[in-house]
Scaffold this motif. Structure first.
Motif, short mmCIF file in Angstrom:
data_model
loop_
_atom_site.label_atom_id
_atom_site.label_comp_id
_atom_site.label_asym_id
_atom_site.label_seq_id
_atom_site.Cartn_x
_atom_site.Cartn_y
_atom_site.Cartn_z
N LYS A 144 86.70 30.23 -51.13
CA LYS A 144 87.49 29.48 -51.94
C LYS A 144 87.77 28.44 -51.49
CE LYS A 144 88.24 33.64 -54.10
NZ LYS A 144 87.40 33.79 -55.26
N ARG A 145 88.22 27.32 -52.21
CA ARG A 145 88.49 26.10 -52.04
C ARG A 145 89.86 25.85 -52.33
NH1 ARG A 145 84.89 22.99 -49.20
NH2 ARG A 145 82.92 23.62 -49.11
N ILE A 146 90.56 24.84 -51.86
CA ILE A 146 92.00 24.63 -52.11
C ILE A 146 92.50 23.21 -52.79
CG2 ILE A 146 94.29 24.80 -51.27
CD1 ILE A 146 92.84 26.29 -48.73
N ARG B 140 93.63 27.81 -55.66
CA ARG B 140 92.27 28.35 -55.00
C ARG B 140 91.50 28.44 -56.05
NH1 ARG B 140 95.72 32.43 -52.35
NH2 ARG B 140 95.61 31.76 -49.97
N THR C 13 88.41 24.43 -47.24
CA THR C 13 88.53 25.67 -47.33
C THR C 13 89.61 25.91 -46.04
OG1 THR C 13 86.77 25.61 -45.26
CG2 THR C 13 85.94 25.98 -47.65
N ASN C 14 90.06 27.38 -46.12
CA ASN C 14 90.93 27.75 -45.20
C ASN C 14 90.52 27.43 -43.63
OD1 ASN C 14 92.28 28.90 -47.21
ND2 ASN C 14 92.76 31.09 -46.01
#
Length: 163
Positions: free
Chosen positions: A100-102, A90, A60-61
């Motif tokens: 959101k996961r990257i 994302r 995540t961020n």
């Protein structure tokens, strides 16, 4: 002129000042990595983010903030740029739609290996004039310096390898 002053650099700072020497070493290594990444049209921070995602995809961020030592707005800007270049995508978290996961794209995976090799070559040069014993001692001493500034976390964990 005094012998302990670097001529032409910072006449108000002494050459033997550890903080200045650490700063100059870091700046030199970072500058060379930056120059060598330019043909890939990539910044050192982008390379670090790609490498972090290659080790653990789906960050995540917030997790990238911690790993890259940058703030929230910088991570957002960094990831937005990498999404625009199609290096990462994302995706919604399966358990929390707000998060959101990257993830790396195929292009991102290709760039990881290129950029990692560049960074590794530059970093190897940093210790080319040191024997193994000196390299070990330097790392131990730098960890002690870092611990002074990160007492709550105990400094860098020996497993961590910042770029």
């Amino acid at each position: 002129m005094r012998r302990d002053v670097l001529p032409g650099r910072f006449p108000w700072e002494e050459e033997e000042d550890s903080a200045l020497l650490i700063k100059l070493a870091n700046k030199s290594i970072r500058r060379e990595i930056e120059v060598n990444l330019r043909p890939l049209q990539m910044t050192p921070q982008q390379a670090q983010a790609l490498r972090a995602l290659s080790v653990q995809e789906g960050l995540t961020n917030s997790e990238l903030e911690l790993q890259l030592f940058i703030d929230k707005s910088s991570v957002t800007s960094l990831i937005n740029g990498m999404v625009a270049r199609e290096w990462v995508i994302r995706r919604e978290d399966r358990t929390d739609g707000r998060r959101k996961r990257i993830f790396l794209t195929d292009l991102g995976r290709t760039l990881v290996s290129c950029s990692a090799e560049i960074a590794d070559q530059v970093k190897r040069r940093a210790s080319q004039n040191l024997n193994e014993k000196e390299s070990v001692l330097l790392r131990e001493l730098l960890r002690k310096v870092i611990q002074v500034y990160e007492p709550a976390s105990g400094g860098l964990d020996k497993k961590e390898k910042p770029e």
